[in-house]
Design a protein around this motif. Structure first.
Motif, PDB file in Angstrom:
ATOM      1  N   GLN A  30       0.830  -1.203   0.000  1.00 45.20           N
ATOM      2  CA  GLN A  30       0.000   0.000   0.000  1.00 45.20           C
ATOM      3  C   GLN A  30       0.870   1.261   0.000  1.00 45.20           C
ATOM      4  O   GLN A  30       0.543   2.235  -0.653  1.00 45.20           O
ATOM      5  N   ALA A  34      -5.819   4.127  -5.454  1.00 47.94           N
ATOM      6  CA  ALA A  34      -7.211   3.714  -5.251  1.00 47.94           C
ATOM      7  C   ALA A  34      -7.592   2.621  -6.243  1.00 47.94           C
ATOM      8  O   ALA A  34      -8.230   1.639  -5.875  1.00 47.94           O
ATOM      9  N   THR A  35      -7.150   2.760  -7.505  1.00 50.96           N
ATOM     10  CA  THR A  35      -7.527   1.740  -8.481  1.00 50.96           C
ATOM     11  C   THR A  35      -6.735   0.448  -8.288  1.00 50.96           C
ATOM     12  O   THR A  35      -7.034  -0.549  -8.908  1.00 50.96           O
ATOM     13  N   LEU A  36      -5.738   0.479  -7.418  1.00 45.95           N
ATOM     14  CA  LEU A  36      -5.030  -0.767  -7.081  1.00 45.95           C
ATOM     15  C   LEU A  36      -5.627  -1.396  -5.827  1.00 45.95           C
ATOM     16  O   LEU A  36      -5.068  -2.330  -5.259  1.00 45.95           O
ATOM     17  N   GLY A  37      -6.739  -0.858  -5.383  1.00 45.30           N
ATOM     18  CA  GLY A  37      -7.429  -1.483  -4.268  1.00 45.30           C
ATOM     19  C   GLY A  37      -7.046  -0.948  -2.900  1.00 45.30           C
ATOM     20  O   GLY A  37      -7.387  -1.547  -1.888  1.00 45.30           O
ATOM     21  N   VAL A  38      -6.344   0.171  -2.848  1.00 45.24           N
ATOM     22  CA  VAL A  38      -5.995   0.748  -1.549  1.00 45.24           C
ATOM     23  C   VAL A  38      -7.150   1.646  -1.092  1.00 45.24           C
ATOM     24  O   VAL A  38      -7.582   2.525  -1.827  1.00 45.24           O
ATOM     25  N   ASN A  39      -7.643   1.390   0.099  1.00 47.90           N
ATOM     26  CA  ASN A  39      -8.675   2.254   0.650  1.00 47.90           C
ATOM     27  C   ASN A  39      -7.978   3.488   1.214  1.00 47.90           C
ATOM     28  O   ASN A  39      -7.490   3.498   2.343  1.00 47.90           O
TER      29      ASN A  39
END
Lengths: 346, 254
Positions: A224, A236-241
């Motif tokens: 992250q 964000a598009t790599l799935g990090v909130n």
């Protein structure tokens, strides 16, 4: 950076840290040979049954020098990883662990104890506690100022950090100016420049476990941290909130920085330069940056503390002066190198 | 598979997107065209959930994207956005490996499968020979391809591209479009070059002033009237004699 090279580097740094710590124990008003140091260590750990070191030597090694050097390495490691994490959080290469107001908040706390006698019921722990509370107060203020519509904006975080730091520094300076006690003023100055002289075995546990906790948490989230460097949209598009992760970093980094500042004052420069030096050596991947920063930071601060003890002996030099004097030339040398871009990208 | 229903987006004092509805079928290459400021990027940002619509709905497999966990969404939808600000230095391989982030739990290490996917993605995007170079040493076209390889490593079903050919020279523009066209997944791309859009897209969405102006195949959409109405350009519509694809000639009264 291949796996073997990485492992070798970690190994070399661990050896380097142990060697530095040994040298640091040897140096001081009473000379001590390396053999005694390890003997006393193993004796205290119960591995050796007897030691040739005299009682006085054992006391100096075990109760005076060891805790201080261990604290130096904890503080160095902590500041280095906090700096690395903060630089990813705000995506800014001039960021250091104090950018969210930790040190100025802590200074207000420490100054009010030293000059105004606040928290005096707590005795020797008053300064540490007040410094910690001041640090946390500053970060919480910065955090809420930087939140807009439930989102944390990075640029607001930086600017709020600067604004809050300025106000808090002004308060500290005001207290210093109004104070009539010469000794108190000097004590505050000394505290603000950092010192590890207060180290005792009994006050090492909190810094150590905080470091361990935050280090593990950060390392578990190295992906992250890496993703944050790609920009918030991409992260964000790599799935990090994003929001949750930012709060997570702010929370744990401030906690660790607060603890460290509470025991050692605000030692500057380590959290800024060590991550940059490490990136020059191993690249930006946090999987490597975090462990190598922690070891490098520890080594750097052990040496800085040694210098602090001996340059003006028997007086002590504030360690912040040493880190700045030794750190700046390295930093300037790096600035002049073309290969490292300081995150400029182009 | 992807549907946008009555989507509107506004910021204080300004309506950016106005009641947009369309759907994207599996496997299609959908191009979004429109002048600057017509809302293309904003719409894409809402689709990949970086922004939140003021009203309306975006659904993926009939499910509101707002209800997808962040990681799950990243497994379905990969994005090459316009930002490429890599702070500090990563090797190309490290960067492409970041495409695997949405599949990773807290302590999971990169396994052989990840390395295989990363290698395949680099091969597809034609950056395998750059794998140990650092990102900052690359040219603009190489950087774009690396970002594409990173998105491919996400193994998503939908790839969203925001002006992917920006800043690329002519060779790399076509190379990139060829590469994307060959992918067996759904593509949604905002494009500026209308001839590229005509040559590669199955469906074109035309945006004007934050609304969906028209939707259809390049032949249906790219007419003299649309170009005049939306882009304020005089154009002749013809065919590329080599590819037999629709081709536009623009002219002014200069």
């Amino acid at each position: 950076m291949t796996k073997t090279r990485f492992t070798l580097l970690i190994g070399a740094l661990v050896v380097g840290l142990l060697a530095s710590m040994t040298i640091a124990v040897m140096v001081g008003s009473v000379d001590i040979t390396p053999r005694f140091i390890w003997e006393v260590l193993f004796f205290k750990l119960g591995i050796l049954i007897e030691t040739d070191a005299s009682n006085a030597q054992a006391v100096i090694i075990w109760d005076i020098r060891f805790p201080r050097i261990v604290l130096a390495s904890i503080v160095g490691a902590a500041l280095a990883i906090c700096g690395a994490a903060i630089q990813a959080l705000v995506k800014n290469s001039i960021a250091d662990p104090y950018i969210l107001g930790v040190s100025s908040g802590a200074s207000v706390g420490a100054a009010s104890v030293i000059l105004l006698g606040a928290f005096s019921v707590l005795g020797v722990y008053a300064i540490s506690l007040a410094a910690f509370l001041g640090a946390i107060f500053a970060v919480v203020t910065v955090f809420f100022l930087a939140r807009v519509n439930g989102r944390i904006s990075v640029i607001r975080l930086l600017l709020a950090g600067i604004a809050v730091s300025m106000v808090l520094s002004a308060i500290t300076n005001f207290m210093l100016m109004m104070s009539k006690q010469q000794g108190g003023i000097q004590a505050v100055m000394h505290w603000m420049l950092g010192s590890l002289a207060g180290a005792k075995w009994s006050n090492l546990a909190i810094p150590f476990f905080s470091l361990l906790l935050v280090f593990i948490l950060l390392l578990m989230n190295y992906r992250q941290l890496n993703a944050l460097l790609l920009g918030e949209e991409t992260a964000a598009t790599l799935g990090v909130n994003l929001d949750r992760f930012r709060i997570f970093i702010i929370l744990f980094v401030s906690l660790l920085t607060g603890v460290v500042v509470a025991v050692s004052g605000s030692i500057g420069f380590v959290g800024l330069i060590i991550p940059h030096i490490v990136r020059m050596m191993v690249g930006s991947n946090y999987k490597m940056v975090l462990p190598i920063s922690s070891l490098s930071g520890a080594i750097f601060l052990v040496w800085a503390d040694m210098a602090a003890r001996i340059v003006l002996a028997p007086e002590e030099m504030p360690i912040g002066i040493i880190t700045a004097i030794c750190g700046s030339p390295i930093f300037i040398w790096m600035l002049r190198r073309k290969r490292y871009s300081f995150g400029d990208g182009e | 598979m992807l549907q946008v229903k009555n989507m509107s987006f506004s910021v204080p004092d300004k309506q950016i997107l106005n009641n947009i509805t369309f759907s994207v079928e599996q496997g299609k290459f959908v191009g979004i065209i429109g002048p600057n400021g017509s809302g293309k990027s904003t719409m894409l940002k809402i689709i990949y959930r970086y922004l939140k619509q003021t009203s309306g709905l975006v659904t993926l497999y009939e499910k509101d994207i707002g209800h997808f966990p962040q990681k799950k969404l990243a497994q379905e939808l990969a994005v090459v956005s316009q930002e490429t600000p890599v702070l500090f230095d990563f090797t190309v391989k490290d960067l492409v490996m970041m495409g695997r982030t949405p599949y990773k739990k807290w302590l999971a290490a990169d396994n052989p499968q990840d390395f295989a996917i990363v290698e395949e993605s680099m091969m597809l995007a034609n950056v395998l020979h750059l794998e140990s170079r650092t990102f900052s040493q690359l040219s603009g076209g190489e950087k774009k391809r690396v970002m594409l390889a990173r998105a491919l490593a996400q193994q998503a079903n939908i790839l969203i591209l925001d002006e992917p050919t920006n800043h690329l020279d002519i060779e790399h523009q076509y190379q990139l479009m060829d590469l994307v066209k060959d992918l067996p997944i759904t593509i949604v791309a905002a494009l500026h070059d209308l001839n590229l859009a005509a040559g590669y897209c199955d469906i074109l969405l035309v945006m004007k002033d934050g609304a969906l102006y028209m939707e259809g195949t390049p032949e249906q959409v790219l007419t003299e009237e649309t170009l005049k109405e939306v882009f304020h350009m005089q154009a002749g519509v013809s065919k590329n004699p080599f590819t037999k694809k629709l081709h536009l000639f623009f002219y002014t009264n200069y």
